[in-house]
Scaffold this motif. Structure first.
Motif, PDB file in Angstrom:
ATOM      1  N   SER A  38       0.830  -1.211   0.000  1.00 48.46           N
ATOM      2  CA  SER A  38       0.000   0.000   0.000  1.00 48.46           C
ATOM      3  C   SER A  38       0.860   1.255   0.000  1.00 48.46           C
ATOM      4  N   LEU A  39       1.979   1.216   0.732  1.00 40.29           N
ATOM      5  CA  LEU A  39       2.892   2.362   0.741  1.00 40.29           C
ATOM      6  C   LEU A  39       3.518   2.557  -0.637  1.00 40.29           C
ATOM      7  N   ARG A  40       3.863   1.471  -1.306  1.00 41.58           N
ATOM      8  CA  ARG A  40       4.402   1.574  -2.671  1.00 41.58           C
ATOM      9  C   ARG A  40       3.380   2.238  -3.592  1.00 41.58           C
ATOM     10  N   GLU A  41       2.119   1.826  -3.469  1.00 44.07           N
ATOM     11  CA  GLU A  41       1.072   2.406  -4.309  1.00 44.07           C
ATOM     12  C   GLU A  41       0.885   3.889  -4.018  1.00 44.07           C
ATOM     13  N   ALA A  42       0.886   4.268  -2.743  1.00 44.08           N
ATOM     14  CA  ALA A  42       0.749   5.689  -2.378  1.00 44.08           C
ATOM     15  C   ALA A  42       1.956   6.477  -2.884  1.00 44.08           C
ATOM     16  N   SER A  43       3.159   5.904  -2.764  1.00 43.81           N
ATOM     17  CA  SER A  43       4.366   6.577  -3.271  1.00 43.81           C
ATOM     18  C   SER A  43       4.293   6.751  -4.778  1.00 43.81           C
TER      19      SER A  43
END
Length: 164
Positions: A38-43
């Motif tokens: 999820s952090l990768r997607e937000a980044s």
């Protein structure tokens, strides 16, 4: 570009997160794996919103720590995860304008702009925004004299799969 960010994320992750000790979370914990993704997607959304070119630094890293709002009601320890990365060698005229574009992009996606400041009121351009639905927080700093844009994307607190 998204694939490049994903590869750098993986390199940063493999370089040093977790550890599996008493005060850490295992790298392979299913809840943590989901949060990292999820952090990768937000980044990736942040990178798309910035729309800049530069040199992506290998300092890209995930960090996990105990959550400040840790629950004392049982059910296991709460964890907080963040993804740090930066872009160097940004065209000097693009540092501030990229953060302006990001602010506009996040607002259009329904994020709440918590803080926005730019010179001369402050030394560096800063935007901090929160996704009211998912709880993610983005903080981006544009450092004009270093031609750098530094990013921190943090996830809301979560429990490790083994702690439920």
């Amino acid at each position: 570009m998204k694939l490049f960010l994903y590869v750098l994320s993986l390199v940063g992750f493999l370089a040093g997160c977790g550890g599996g000790g008493v005060d850490s979370i295992a790298d392979g914990d299913p809840s943590y794996v989901k949060v990292r993704e999820s952090l990768r997607e937000a980044s990736s959304r942040v990178l798309d919103g910035l729309r800049i070119r530069g040199s992506y630094q290998a300092e890209d890293v995930f960090h996990v720590s105990g959550c400040e709002s840790d629950s004392k009601e049982g059910g296991g320890k709460l964890w907080e995860a963040a993804h740090f990365w930066q872009i160097d060698e940004v065209n000097s005229g693009e540092v501030q304008s990229s953060i302006d574009r990001l602010r506009d992009s996040l607002e259009a996606q329904g994020w709440t702009i918590v803080d926005f400041a730019r010179p001369p009121q402050v030394k560096n351009t800063v935007v901090r925004a929160q996704d009211p639905k998912a709880g993610y927080v983005v903080r981006v700093i544009g450092v004009q004299e270093k031609s750098r844009v530094a990013v921190r994307v943090s996830a809301p607190c979560f429990r490790a799969s083994g702690d439920s």
